[in-house]
Motif scaffolding. Structure first.
Motif, short mmCIF file in Angstrom:
data_model
loop_
_atom_site.label_atom_id
_atom_site.label_comp_id
_atom_site.label_asym_id
_atom_site.label_seq_id
_atom_site.Cartn_x
_atom_site.Cartn_y
_atom_site.Cartn_z
N LYS A 54 120.84 109.98 19.94
CA LYS A 54 121.90 111.15 19.95
C LYS A 54 122.31 111.19 18.55
CE LYS A 54 126.38 112.26 21.89
NZ LYS A 54 127.29 112.03 22.84
N ASN A 55 122.46 112.32 17.97
CA ASN A 55 123.01 112.73 16.67
C ASN A 55 124.46 112.84 16.82
OD1 ASN A 55 123.60 113.35 14.04
ND2 ASN A 55 122.33 115.23 14.01
N THR A 56 125.03 111.96 16.15
CA THR A 56 126.92 111.89 16.44
C THR A 56 127.36 112.57 15.23
OG1 THR A 56 126.99 109.49 15.79
CG2 THR A 56 126.88 109.92 18.06
N SER A 57 126.67 113.02 14.14
CA SER A 57 127.24 113.60 13.03
C SER A 57 127.37 115.17 13.11
CB SER A 57 126.34 112.99 11.61
OG SER A 57 125.30 113.88 11.71
N LEU A 58 127.82 115.86 12.30
CA LEU A 58 127.81 117.36 12.39
C LEU A 58 126.71 117.83 11.47
CD1 LEU A 58 131.86 118.05 11.80
CD2 LEU A 58 130.40 117.75 14.10
N SER A 59 125.70 116.86 10.88
CA SER A 59 124.60 117.54 10.25
C SER A 59 123.33 117.37 10.94
CB SER A 59 124.78 116.94 8.80
OG SER A 59 125.93 117.02 8.01
N ASN A 60 122.81 118.33 10.67
CA ASN A 60 121.10 118.46 11.08
C ASN A 60 120.44 116.88 10.33
OD1 ASN A 60 121.40 120.48 12.60
ND2 ASN A 60 120.29 121.84 11.20
N ARG A 61 119.48 116.42 11.07
CA ARG A 61 118.76 115.40 10.34
C ARG A 61 117.42 115.52 10.74
NH1 ARG A 61 120.63 110.13 14.17
NH2 ARG A 61 119.90 111.14 16.13
N SER A 70 121.12 118.01 19.93
CA SER A 70 121.98 116.90 19.17
C SER A 70 122.01 115.77 20.34
CB SER A 70 123.40 117.23 18.83
OG SER A 70 124.04 117.86 20.12
#
Length: 112
Positions: free
Chosen positions: A87-94, A44
């Motif tokens: 950086k992935n700041t959400s709680l979901s995969n992308r 993440s």
């Protein structure tokens, strides 16, 4: 002939009876495209990873998502492409799809 283009040569034979010519034609090589990976996984926190392209032709690389960037976006022959992910700041995969296009066709890499 490792080039994609046809090449020719002319051979001239000289004799007392007169000159004779022979034209030699050699086909170009078939285009080749292969990749060192099919998928690239990131944590993440993002970061950068790379993959290798094996080719005897020109190629272009595109990403389906703005958070997934590539460098370089094009080249000719063998090459190495860097993939950078924000950086992935959400709680979901992308996921994103990287598309590599050349005269040999199209291949994709899935980025998660």
């Amino acid at each position: 002939n490792t080039s994609l283009s046809e090449r020719t040569a002319v051979i001239t034979v000289q004799s007392e009876a007169g000159d004779q010519t022979i034209k030699v034609i050699q086909s170009g090589a078939d285009p080749v495209l292969s990749l060192s990976v099919a998928n690239i996984d990131f944590a993440s926190g993002g970061g950068s990873k790379s993959f290798n392209i094996t080719s005897n032709a020109s190629w272009t690389v595109t990403s389906s998502q703005g958070w997934c960037s590539i460098d370089p976006a094009s080249g000719k022959g063998d090459g190495r492409v860097s993939v950078s992910v924000d950086k992935n700041t959400s709680l979901s995969n992308r996921s994103a799809t990287i598309t590599i296009q050349s005269e040999a066709g199209k291949q994709t890499i899935k980025v998660v």
